[in-house]
Design an enzyme around this catalytic site. Structure first.
Site, PDB file in Angstrom:
ATOM      1  N   GLU A 160     -76.225 -18.874  23.353  1.00  0.00           N
ATOM      2  CA  GLU A 160     -77.664 -18.773  23.072  1.00  0.00           C
ATOM      3  C   GLU A 160     -78.003 -17.824  21.927  1.00  0.00           C
ATOM      4  OE1 GLU A 160     -79.792 -17.906  26.686  1.00  0.00           O
ATOM      5  OE2 GLU A 160     -78.972 -19.626  27.735  1.00  0.00           O
ATOM      6  N   GLU A 356     -75.098 -24.446  30.979  1.00  0.00           N
ATOM      7  CA  GLU A 356     -75.865 -23.667  31.974  1.00  0.00           C
ATOM      8  C   GLU A 356     -77.034 -24.496  32.477  1.00  0.00           C
ATOM      9  OE1 GLU A 356     -77.440 -19.807  30.912  1.00  0.00           O
ATOM     10  OE2 GLU A 356     -75.553 -19.242  29.953  1.00  0.00           O
TER      11      GLU A 356
HETATM   12  O1  IFM Z   1     -78.849 -15.035  32.794  1.00  0.00           O
HETATM   13  C1  IFM Z   1     -79.135 -15.802  31.673  1.00  0.00           C
HETATM   14  C2  IFM Z   1     -77.885 -16.034  30.857  1.00  0.00           C
HETATM   15  O2  IFM Z   1     -77.291 -14.850  30.471  1.00  0.00           O
HETATM   16  C3  IFM Z   1     -78.225 -16.821  29.611  1.00  0.00           C
HETATM   17  N1  IFM Z   1     -78.950 -18.017  29.925  1.00  0.00           N
HETATM   18  C4  IFM Z   1     -80.085 -17.902  30.803  1.00  0.00           C
HETATM   19  C5  IFM Z   1     -79.700 -17.153  32.071  1.00  0.00           C
HETATM   20  C6  IFM Z   1     -80.911 -17.028  33.013  1.00  0.00           C
HETATM   21  O3  IFM Z   1     -81.930 -16.320  32.393  1.00  0.00           O
END
Ligand code: IFM
Length: 441
Positions: A160, A356
């Protein structure tokens, strides 16, 4: 252990599809005294930065308890585990030994290790405003690949970069806590360059299965009024196209390249590095965003305060359930996102992995999380039926953990962590996923 809610079996994806869970080093490892400091250590030490005043000094103590966590992964029955390597730990004496042990334990348990090389915990002495950090990142990638590359096949460069740029450098809500607004754009460019240089370094070390984990979500205009449509288009550019176009098309969206350091010749040369072909493209998906014209006031959004001077305003997504974090639950937007990606990028889009997806809910009998995951897996399957080449789905997260500026208040885990005793307790969602994976055969 709590019985799982009865749902239909998981949909069938093509052979080789990877089921997994994700974590990141700073959020779970703890053991901060046993490594060099990162920008997140400095940030959390500043009063008021983390809402509950906590730090990641201990977190889940995964650094010491990793055998227990690997046993949980084996019991869960996932194909793969996405974790991140802490760059400051690798810089510390013996730091890489930890990942060596972790990778060995995962291989012994039959769980494929998938390291992410950067998940926001930059060594304290480095700065993404400096181009040199990209070169340092490639050197670090080569060191990690040299040590783990005999057992690791699949690699992720960055997690990200959009959030790290926007939250960390534009809005000041994350480390390193800068509030540069649009002057943060070099941070985006240097991370993208770091990614491209790391792809080259990993390939030189023999890697042939490389991706990135970018966060994306559909942007929905608040209305058809031209000012709302224009504002939504701008937000979409910042969150989606700014980070996907250079990687997949080798160019910045119109008007952006001019704002990047080294324009014009330097940016053109860098884009050739940034667009190094990828073996797959990772997408972190949580929710869509409704966006309209600026309203001249600060806005509270997802735990953030967005300044009034931004050229857009984020609006409430009415009509959808929300998680305990207040994030809208919209599985169908995942299908929309993926089909939209295929339409925009065509043959330039490599196979996609959802690196994710998850939600924050309190409680061990987390039936809402089961419904969330079930809904999103089905939405992913619909994208697959519509021709998107999807190759994996990773739940965020294995464990409850340190949720950045929110501290420990948001629980995203399939496994509950008692932060006093560090005891792990699988939640109902863990049992649901384990049974569903077993039923798959
Ligand atoms: O916890 C975070 C992660 O580190 C990066 N993506 C989003 C998740 C939830 O906010």
């Amino acid at each position: 252990m709590i019985a799982r809610m009865a749902t239909n079996p998981l949909p069938q994806f093509p052979p080789g599809f990877l089921w997994g869970v994700s974590t990141s080093a700073h959020q779970i490892e703890g053991a901060v005294q046993e490594r060099d400091p990162s920008v997140w250590d400095a940030f959390t030490a500043e009063p008021g930065r983390v809402k509950d005043g906590s730090t990641a000094a201990v977190a889940c103590d995964h650094y010491h308890r990793y055998p227990e966590d690997v046993a949980l992964l084996a019991d869960l029955g996932v194909d793969a585990y996405r974790f991140s390597v802490s760059w400051p730990r690798v810089n510390s004496p013996g730091g890489l030994d930890f990942y060596d042990r972790l990778v060995d334990a995962l291989c012994a348990a039959g769980v494929r290790p998938i390291p992410t090389l950067f998940h926001w915990d930059l060594p304290l002495e480095l700065d993404w405003l400096n181009r040199d950090t990209a070169e340092r990142f490639a050197e670090y990638a080569a060191v990690v690949a040299g040590r783990l590359g005999d057992r690791v096949r699949k690699w992720i460069t960055l997690n990200e970069p959009a959030e790290h740029t926007l939250l960390g450098h534009a809005l000041g809500a994350h480390a390193p806590g800068r509030r540069l607004l649009f002057d943060a754009l070099p941070v985006a460019h240097h991370q993208l360059l770091a990614h491209g240089l790391a792809v080259r370094a990993l390939r030189a070390a023999g890697a042939d299965d490389i991706g990135i984990a970018n966060s994306h979500g559909p942007t929905w205009a608040a209305s058809r009024r031209p000012e709302d449509v224009e504002a939504a288009d701008f937000y979409d550019l910042l969150l989606n196209r700014l980070f996907a176009d250079p990687l997949l098309l080798g160019r910045y969206p119109d008007g952006v390249g001019e704002l990047m350091p080294g324009h014009p010749e330097g940016v053109e040369a860098d884009l050739k590095v940034i667009a190094e072909p990828l073996d797959w493209y990772g997408i972190n998906y949580y929710q869509p965003t409704r966006v309209g014209a600026p309203q001249g006031t600060e806005i509270e959004f997802g735990g953030l305060t967005l300044p009034a001077e931004l050229p857009f305003s984020v609006r409430e997504l009415e009509g959808y359930p929300v998680t305990d974090f207040g994030w809208a639950v919209v599985p169908e937007a995942l299908t929309e996102l993926l089909v939209g990606f295929r339409e925009r990028y065509g043959d330039r889009l490599p196979p996609v992995v959802i690196t994710e997806n998850g939600c924050s809910y309190e409680g061990i009998d987390d039936q809402e999380r089961i419904a969330f995951l079930d809904g999103h897996v089905r939405a992913l399957h619909r994208a697959s039926e519509q021709g998107v080449d999807v190759r994996g789905y990773f739940v965020w997260s294995l464990l409850d953990n340190f949720e950045w500026a929110e501290g420990y208040a948001r629980r995203f885990g399939l496994v509950h962590v008692d932060y006093d005793t560090l005891e792990r307790t699988p939640k109902a969602s863990f049992v649901w996923l384990r049974d569903a994976l077993r039923a798959r055969g």
